[in-house]
Design a protein around this motif. Structure first.
Motif, PDB file in Angstrom:
ATOM      1  N   ALA A  37       0.837  -1.203   0.000  1.00  0.00           N
ATOM      2  CA  ALA A  37       0.000   0.000   0.000  1.00  0.00           C
ATOM      3  C   ALA A  37       0.874   1.255   0.000  1.00  0.00           C
ATOM      4  N   TYR A  38       1.891   1.267   0.844  1.00  0.00           N
ATOM      5  CA  TYR A  38       2.803   2.410   0.916  1.00  0.00           C
ATOM      6  C   TYR A  38       3.509   2.614  -0.436  1.00  0.00           C
ATOM      7  N   ASN A  39       4.027   1.533  -0.982  1.00  0.00           N
ATOM      8  CA  ASN A  39       4.754   1.621  -2.260  1.00  0.00           C
ATOM      9  C   ASN A  39       3.849   2.074  -3.406  1.00  0.00           C
ATOM     10  N   LYS A  40       2.603   1.652  -3.402  1.00  0.00           N
ATOM     11  CA  LYS A  40       1.661   2.065  -4.442  1.00  0.00           C
ATOM     12  C   LYS A  40       1.400   3.575  -4.357  1.00  0.00           C
ATOM     13  N   LEU A  41       1.243   4.084  -3.151  1.00  0.00           N
ATOM     14  CA  LEU A  41       1.047   5.526  -2.977  1.00  0.00           C
ATOM     15  C   LEU A  41       2.279   6.303  -3.442  1.00  0.00           C
ATOM     16  N   LYS A  42       3.428   5.749  -3.185  1.00  0.00           N
ATOM     17  CA  LYS A  42       4.678   6.377  -3.630  1.00  0.00           C
ATOM     18  C   LYS A  42       4.769   6.344  -5.154  1.00  0.00           C
ATOM     19  N   GLU A  43       4.470   5.192  -5.734  1.00  0.00           N
ATOM     20  CA  GLU A  43       4.512   5.013  -7.187  1.00  0.00           C
ATOM     21  C   GLU A  43       3.532   5.969  -7.892  1.00  0.00           C
ATOM     22  N   ASP A  44       2.365   6.172  -7.291  1.00  0.00           N
ATOM     23  CA  ASP A  44       1.348   7.056  -7.864  1.00  0.00           C
ATOM     24  C   ASP A  44       1.662   8.536  -7.657  1.00  0.00           C
ATOM     25  N   GLY A  45       2.704   8.821  -6.885  1.00  0.00           N
ATOM     26  CA  GLY A  45       3.078  10.206  -6.636  1.00  0.00           C
ATOM     27  C   GLY A  45       2.270  10.896  -5.550  1.00  0.00           C
ATOM     28  N   VAL A  46       1.523  10.116  -4.797  1.00  0.00           N
ATOM     29  CA  VAL A  46       0.730  10.678  -3.714  1.00  0.00           C
ATOM     30  C   VAL A  46       1.628  11.054  -2.543  1.00  0.00           C
ATOM     31  N   ILE A  47       2.626  10.225  -2.282  1.00  0.00           N
ATOM     32  CA  ILE A  47       3.585  10.503  -1.211  1.00  0.00           C
ATOM     33  C   ILE A  47       5.003  10.437  -1.771  1.00  0.00           C
ATOM     34  N   LYS A  48       5.920  11.086  -1.059  1.00  0.00           N
ATOM     35  CA  LYS A  48       7.338  11.021  -1.412  1.00  0.00           C
ATOM     36  C   LYS A  48       8.073  10.470  -0.200  1.00  0.00           C
TER      37      LYS A  48
END
Length: 186
Positions: free
Chosen positions: A171-182
């Protein structure tokens, strides 16, 4: 009323977001993998006790097959009660009950406009998360980062619900991949 004001006054915006998401997870059978759409449906039912699936579909613009699956899930997990309609023998009315009702009431304590405020918050998360089916887990990750500012991945995941590490990492990696989080490099 006093309890609501105290909760709002004693917490930061980030903490409130985390607490509200935690209450929603509790309202949905302690399932952080539940979609924000399912949470929106539960909030709508709570706001409109005695509503029908058709009315919810109209208010939330959800297709019938998706609504049927969500209502079945909510019923099977004990989140809602389904009864025969007094007005129409074919219709079933819905209302929240038990642990879901208690947890939703706790989440609503943070909103002066109650259900409307909670629905607005869920809509903002849905837009911000940029995913087809964002989950409560995803919203909790974003809320945690909002509260902490920058934080190592391990700290953020440590604030989640104790599920499988692979699921939380994904879940964390998906948010990172989508550019939602850095990631801050820690």
């Amino acid at each position: 009323m006093f309890r609501q004001q105290a909760k709002r006054a004693m917490t930061t915006m980030g903490q409130r977001g985390c607490f509200i998401i935690d209450h929603l997870v509790e309202a949905l059978g302690n399932e952080p993998a539940c979609s924000l759409r399912r949470a929106m449906i539960l909030v709508d039912i709570d706001q409109n006790p005695g509503t029908t699936q058709t009315e919810i579909m109209r208010r939330l613009d959800i297709h019938k097959s998706a609504m049927n699956r969500e209502i079945e899930w909510l019923f099977n997990y004990g989140c809602i009660r389904v009864q025969n309609s007094e007005d129409d023998g074919r219709a079933k009315t819905l209302e929240t009950c038990g642990y879901s009702k208690r947890a939703l009431d706790a989440a609503l304590d943070y909103f002066p406009k109650k259900h409307e405020g909670l629905q607005n918050m869920l809509e903002l998360y849905i837009k911000a998360l940029k995913q087809e089916r964002p989950t409560l887990r995803d919203a909790r990750i974003v809320s945690t980062l909002y509260e902490k500012g920058k934080a190592p991945k391990a700290d953020v995941i440590g604030q989640l619900y104790g599920g499988p590490a692979s699921t939380d990492n994904r879940a964390y990696n998906k948010l990172k991949e989508d550019g939602v989080i850095k990631e801050d490099g820690n």
